[in-house]
Enzyme design. Structure first.
Site, PDB file in Angstrom:
ATOM      1  N   LYS A  42       2.664  -5.829   1.996  1.00  0.00           N
ATOM      2  CA  LYS A  42       3.980  -4.983   2.555  1.00  0.00           C
ATOM      3  C   LYS A  42       3.770  -3.778   3.799  1.00  0.00           C
ATOM      4  O   LYS A  42       3.511  -2.902   3.958  1.00  0.00           O
ATOM      5  CB  LYS A  42       3.603  -3.556   1.003  1.00  0.00           C
ATOM      6  CG  LYS A  42       4.006  -4.179   0.075  1.00  0.00           C
ATOM      7  CD  LYS A  42       3.616  -3.355  -1.140  1.00  0.00           C
ATOM      8  CE  LYS A  42       4.088  -1.627  -1.031  1.00  0.00           C
ATOM      9  NZ  LYS A  42       4.226  -0.570  -1.893  1.00  0.00           N
ATOM     10  N   ASN A  57       7.952  -4.303  -4.348  1.00  0.00           N
ATOM     11  CA  ASN A  57       8.139  -4.164  -3.461  1.00  0.00           C
ATOM     12  C   ASN A  57       8.832  -4.890  -2.069  1.00  0.00           C
ATOM     13  O   ASN A  57       9.888  -4.092  -1.834  1.00  0.00           O
ATOM     14  CB  ASN A  57       7.055  -2.618  -3.165  1.00  0.00           C
ATOM     15  CG  ASN A  57       6.574  -1.853  -3.835  1.00  0.00           C
ATOM     16  OD1 ASN A  57       6.014  -1.121  -4.211  1.00  0.00           O
ATOM     17  ND2 ASN A  57       7.400  -1.916  -5.511  1.00  0.00           N
ATOM     18  N   THR A  66       4.373  -9.535 -13.593  1.00  0.00           N
ATOM     19  CA  THR A  66       2.790 -10.314 -14.348  1.00  0.00           C
ATOM     20  C   THR A  66       2.236  -9.673 -14.490  1.00  0.00           C
ATOM     21  O   THR A  66       0.855 -10.148 -14.477  1.00  0.00           O
ATOM     22  CB  THR A  66       2.795 -11.595 -13.989  1.00  0.00           C
ATOM     23  OG1 THR A  66       2.352 -11.210 -11.995  1.00  0.00           O
ATOM     24  CG2 THR A  66       4.229 -12.507 -13.525  1.00  0.00           C
ATOM     25  N   LYS A 102      12.778   2.727  -6.623  1.00  0.00           N
ATOM     26  CA  LYS A 102      12.435   2.766  -5.951  1.00  0.00           C
ATOM     27  C   LYS A 102      11.575   0.948  -5.298  1.00  0.00           C
ATOM     28  O   LYS A 102      10.279   0.802  -5.648  1.00  0.00           O
ATOM     29  CB  LYS A 102      10.908   3.890  -6.123  1.00  0.00           C
ATOM     30  CG  LYS A 102      11.481   5.092  -5.536  1.00  0.00           C
ATOM     31  CD  LYS A 102      10.464   6.692  -5.754  1.00  0.00           C
ATOM     32  CE  LYS A 102       9.140   6.108  -7.392  1.00  0.00           C
ATOM     33  NZ  LYS A 102       8.703   7.276  -6.894  1.00  0.00           N
ATOM     34  N   GLU A 162      -1.338   4.234 -16.955  1.00  0.00           N
ATOM     35  CA  GLU A 162      -0.346   4.541 -16.441  1.00  0.00           C
ATOM     36  C   GLU A 162       1.076   4.871 -17.677  1.00  0.00           C
ATOM     37  O   GLU A 162       1.820   5.975 -18.325  1.00  0.00           O
ATOM     38  CB  GLU A 162       0.675   3.658 -15.416  1.00  0.00           C
ATOM     39  CG  GLU A 162       0.155   4.362 -13.942  1.00  0.00           C
ATOM     40  CD  GLU A 162       0.402   4.937 -13.755  1.00  0.00           C
ATOM     41  OE1 GLU A 162       1.345   6.145 -13.474  1.00  0.00           O
ATOM     42  OE2 GLU A 162      -0.335   5.701 -11.900  1.00  0.00           O
ATOM     43  N   GLU A 206       4.252  12.198 -12.648  1.00  0.00           N
ATOM     44  CA  GLU A 206       3.326  12.681 -11.414  1.00  0.00           C
ATOM     45  C   GLU A 206       1.668  13.311 -12.058  1.00  0.00           C
ATOM     46  O   GLU A 206       1.017  13.969 -12.166  1.00  0.00           O
ATOM     47  CB  GLU A 206       3.765  13.330 -10.205  1.00  0.00           C
ATOM     48  CG  GLU A 206       4.310  12.961  -9.323  1.00  0.00           C
ATOM     49  CD  GLU A 206       4.133  11.971  -8.721  1.00  0.00           C
ATOM     50  OE1 GLU A 206       2.805  12.163  -7.707  1.00  0.00           O
ATOM     51  OE2 GLU A 206       4.653  10.738  -8.585  1.00  0.00           O
ATOM     52  N   HIS A 222      -1.844  12.772 -11.356  1.00  0.00           N
ATOM     53  CA  HIS A 222      -2.154  11.920  -9.855  1.00  0.00           C
ATOM     54  C   HIS A 222      -2.477  12.923  -8.714  1.00  0.00           C
ATOM     55  O   HIS A 222      -2.616  12.933  -7.779  1.00  0.00           O
ATOM     56  CB  HIS A 222      -0.224  11.773  -9.361  1.00  0.00           C
ATOM     57  CG  HIS A 222       0.534  10.554 -10.108  1.00  0.00           C
ATOM     58  ND1 HIS A 222       0.346   9.931 -11.237  1.00  0.00           N
ATOM     59  CD2 HIS A 222       0.389   9.205  -9.391  1.00  0.00           C
ATOM     60  CE1 HIS A 222       0.701   9.018 -11.610  1.00  0.00           C
ATOM     61  NE2 HIS A 222       0.950   8.499 -10.792  1.00  0.00           N
TER      62      HIS A 222
HETATM   63  N1  LIG Z   1       8.531   1.766  -7.192  1.00  0.00           N
HETATM   64  C1  LIG Z   1       7.037   2.243  -7.994  1.00  0.00           C
HETATM   65  O1  LIG Z   1       8.201   3.019  -8.697  1.00  0.00           O
HETATM   66  C2  LIG Z   1       6.111   1.829  -8.269  1.00  0.00           C
HETATM   67  C3  LIG Z   1       5.416   2.428  -9.264  1.00  0.00           C
HETATM   68  C4  LIG Z   1       4.069   1.608  -8.998  1.00  0.00           C
HETATM   69  C5  LIG Z   1       3.398   0.845  -8.585  1.00  0.00           C
HETATM   70  N2  LIG Z   1       4.422   0.680  -7.440  1.00  0.00           N
HETATM   71  C6  LIG Z   1       4.078  -0.108  -6.205  1.00  0.00           C
HETATM   72  O2  LIG Z   1       3.243  -1.091  -7.003  1.00  0.00           O
HETATM   73  C7  LIG Z   1       1.740  -1.997  -6.173  1.00  0.00           C
HETATM   74  C8  LIG Z   1       0.450  -1.771  -7.012  1.00  0.00           C
HETATM   75  O3  LIG Z   1       1.252  -3.263  -8.417  1.00  0.00           O
HETATM   76  P1  LIG Z   1      -0.190  -4.524  -8.464  1.00  0.00           P
HETATM   77  O4  LIG Z   1      -0.976  -3.279  -9.412  1.00  0.00           O
HETATM   78  O5  LIG Z   1       0.584  -5.353  -9.475  1.00  0.00           O
HETATM   79  O6  LIG Z   1      -0.621  -4.727  -7.449  1.00  0.00           O
HETATM   80  P2  LIG Z   1      -0.730  -6.734  -6.991  1.00  0.00           P
HETATM   81  O7  LIG Z   1       0.767  -6.853  -7.097  1.00  0.00           O
HETATM   82  O8  LIG Z   1      -1.476  -6.412  -5.750  1.00  0.00           O
HETATM   83  O9  LIG Z   1      -0.660  -6.961  -8.580  1.00  0.00           O
HETATM   84  C9  LIG Z   1      -2.255  -6.593  -8.945  1.00  0.00           C
HETATM   85  C10 LIG Z   1      -3.555  -8.194  -8.787  1.00  0.00           C
HETATM   86  O10 LIG Z   1      -3.072  -9.374  -9.435  1.00  0.00           O
HETATM   87  C11 LIG Z   1      -2.752 -10.628  -8.981  1.00  0.00           C
HETATM   88  N3  LIG Z   1      -1.950 -10.549 -10.539  1.00  0.00           N
HETATM   89  C12 LIG Z   1      -0.890 -10.887 -10.706  1.00  0.00           C
HETATM   90  N4  LIG Z   1       0.005 -11.224 -12.273  1.00  0.00           N
HETATM   91  C13 LIG Z   1      -1.118 -11.623 -12.378  1.00  0.00           C
HETATM   92  C14 LIG Z   1      -1.643 -12.909 -13.494  1.00  0.00           C
HETATM   93  N5  LIG Z   1      -0.329 -12.501 -14.077  1.00  0.00           N
HETATM   94  N6  LIG Z   1      -2.288 -13.025 -13.563  1.00  0.00           N
HETATM   95  C15 LIG Z   1      -3.602 -12.647 -12.913  1.00  0.00           C
HETATM   96  N7  LIG Z   1      -3.545 -12.281 -11.736  1.00  0.00           N
HETATM   97  C16 LIG Z   1      -2.320 -11.778 -11.486  1.00  0.00           C
HETATM   98  C17 LIG Z   1      -2.360 -10.300  -8.332  1.00  0.00           C
HETATM   99  O11 LIG Z   1      -2.402 -11.487  -7.404  1.00  0.00           O
HETATM  100  C18 LIG Z   1      -3.300  -9.115  -6.996  1.00  0.00           C
HETATM  101  O12 LIG Z   1      -4.246  -9.610  -6.989  1.00  0.00           O
HETATM  102  C19 LIG Z   1       1.739  -0.874  -4.795  1.00  0.00           C
HETATM  103  O13 LIG Z   1       2.296  -1.342  -4.367  1.00  0.00           O
HETATM  104  C20 LIG Z   1       2.623   0.497  -5.919  1.00  0.00           C
HETATM  105  O14 LIG Z   1       3.018   0.957  -4.353  1.00  0.00           O
HETATM  106  C21 LIG Z   1       5.701   1.168  -7.162  1.00  0.00           C
END
Ligand SMILES: NC(=O)c1ccc[n+]([C@@H]2O[C@H](COP(=O)([O-])OP(=O)(O)OC[C@H]3O[C@@H](n4cnc5c(N)ncnc54)[C@H](O)[C@@H]3O)[C@@H](O)[C@H]2O)c1
Length: 402
Positions: free
Chosen positions: A89, A122, A142, A155, A197, A257, A260
């Protein structure tokens, strides 16, 4: 077993859609179990001249074979994949990716497919917003975090060298398609992080769904597609209830929040201690909700039974209900004092921070359009000290699962 409750009657079958309304924009959210075929059917209807799939290497290896061959039958596909994690990112990655999208021949009829968790989601969102001033973005999430949280938001952001999500914009997706079966490969810690969440949504916005949440948690059945589908459905209802009238999540949406303020602080302190093995974001937020519940109880708002219910839910999700000895209360308070919600309550005392507290389950303190109240740092300290050394929580005795 299919989970239902009065507030969230499930449609028949394993594939359903809902309209997500956020402010004056709306988009369809399709979700189900083992539904890659119907997802491809919906993607075909987009009549894209090209798909640009933004993903990470783990998701690509695990689930690319389920999606990409069918996608290639619809239009040329260009895949952009990075090593998993926040490191993608960045402005540098985004700039290189946009060059790649343009070099691949993308046009205004092309569609960016965010395939993976919130991180590629994102990055894909920012790319889709910028190419030709905006091309269609669809999400195939996923992770539980992406499916139940980030795709329910406009966002889109990447990180600056000064902090998280500093560079971004608001872009509604054209559509979201979730197959909860794809989450079956998620590591437990990632699965539970997103569900924390979802639990927040239940406690702070949808208390009518709490009996079902407790049944799902008590059954220890978190990984079943039926449980995930119910949690997804509940999160969609809860989150869109507030974002429908606050697309930018700066007024009524601040309820999201909940947990948070202390949660972010604990996450940061733990990450500084051990960047490789820190507490998950969701677990930190869940602990933050326990702290908020204790402060609220000390003010005479939430009952002892409601605090116990918080602790039961948080413990069932595998998140801490006590402050780990490795994290110093002073360090947490230093971060809390610099919380990014400062400024929402300009008249607050210098030793107070804006906080989301509940007066009752689903009822935030403060104003309808500004659900924040000033909380003294001393109140936070007292709650953290009480939670520092005690037995972890069990089931809330007077609120047996129904
Ligand atoms: N826009 C918004 O309102 C909002 C809200 C919440 C989070 N976010 C953002 O989202 C990010 C966090 O998202 P996340 O927790 O999904 O992180 P991520 O996308 O990094 O996924 C977490 C881990 O899971 C693995 N993974 C994904 N799908 C998988 C599957 N089906 N099987 C096995 N492994 C899998 C990925 O490779 C990664 O290692 C942060 O950057 C945060 O800022 C944004």
């Amino acid at each position: 077993m299919a989970y239902t409750d009065e507030g969230h009657a499930m449609a028949e079958g394993t594939w359903r859609s809902r309209r997500i309304r956020i402010g004056d924009t709306d988009y369809p959210y399709y979700y189900g179990i083992d539904c890659v075929e119907p997802i491809l059917g919906e993607l075909a209807a987009l009549k894209a001249d090209r798909f640009v799939v933004v993903t990470d290497d783990t998701v690509l290896a695990l689930h690319g074979p389920a999606l990409l061959p069918g996608l290639r039958e619809l239009a040329p596909v260009h895949v952009i994949s990075h090593a998993p994690g926040e490191s993608m990112k960045t402005l540098a990655t985004m700039t290189a990716d946009i060059d790649e999208v343009l070099a691949a021949g993308a046009t205004r009829r092309s569609v960016v497919v965010a395939f993976g968790g919130g991180v590629p989601g994102n990055l894909a969102g920012v790319i889709a917003a910028l190419v030709f001033r905006g091309i269609r973005l669809v999400h195939v999430p996923t992770t539980t975090t992406a499916a139940m949280d980030s795709v329910l938001s406009l966002k889109q952001a990447i990180n600056s060298r000064f902090g998280k999500n500093h560079i971004g914009t608001y872009l509604p997706p054209h559509a979201v398609y979730t197959d909860v079966a794809l989450m079956g490969t998620l590591p437990d810690v990632e699965l539970r992080s997103g569900l924390c969440e979802a639990a927040k949504n239940c406690l702070a916005i949808e208390p009518a769904a709490l009996p079902t949440l407790r049944r799902v948690l008590a059954a220890g059945d978190l990984t079943s597609p039926e449980s995930l589908l119910w949690l997804l459905d509940m999160s969609v209802s809860a989150k869109t209830r507030v974002t429908a009238r606050d697309a930018r999540e700066q007024n009524a949406g601040l309820i999201l929040e909940y947990g948070h303020t202390v949660g972010h602080a604990v996450e940061l302190c733990d990450h500084r201690r051990d960047p490789a093995a820190g507490i998950s974001h969701g677990s930190a937020i869940a602990f933050g909700m326990v702290v908020a519940a204790h402060i609220s109880h000390a003010r005479g708002w939430l009952s002892a039974a409601h605090v116990a219910l918080h602790e039961e839910v948080v413990a069932a999700l595998g998140a801490p209900t006590t402050l780990p000895d490795t994290i110093s209360i002073d360090d947490v308070l230093d971060v809390v004092a610099a919380d990014n919600k400062r400024g929402y309550l300009p008249a607050a005392a210098p030793n107070a921070v804006p906080f989301v507290l509940l007066r009752d389950l689903g009822v935030p303190a403060g104003e309808v359009d500004l659900p924040l109240v000033p909380v003294l740092l001393d109140e936070v300290r007292t709650a953290l000290a009480a939670l520092r050394s005690r037995q972890p929580a069990g089931v809330a005795a007077d609120l047996e699962p129904t």
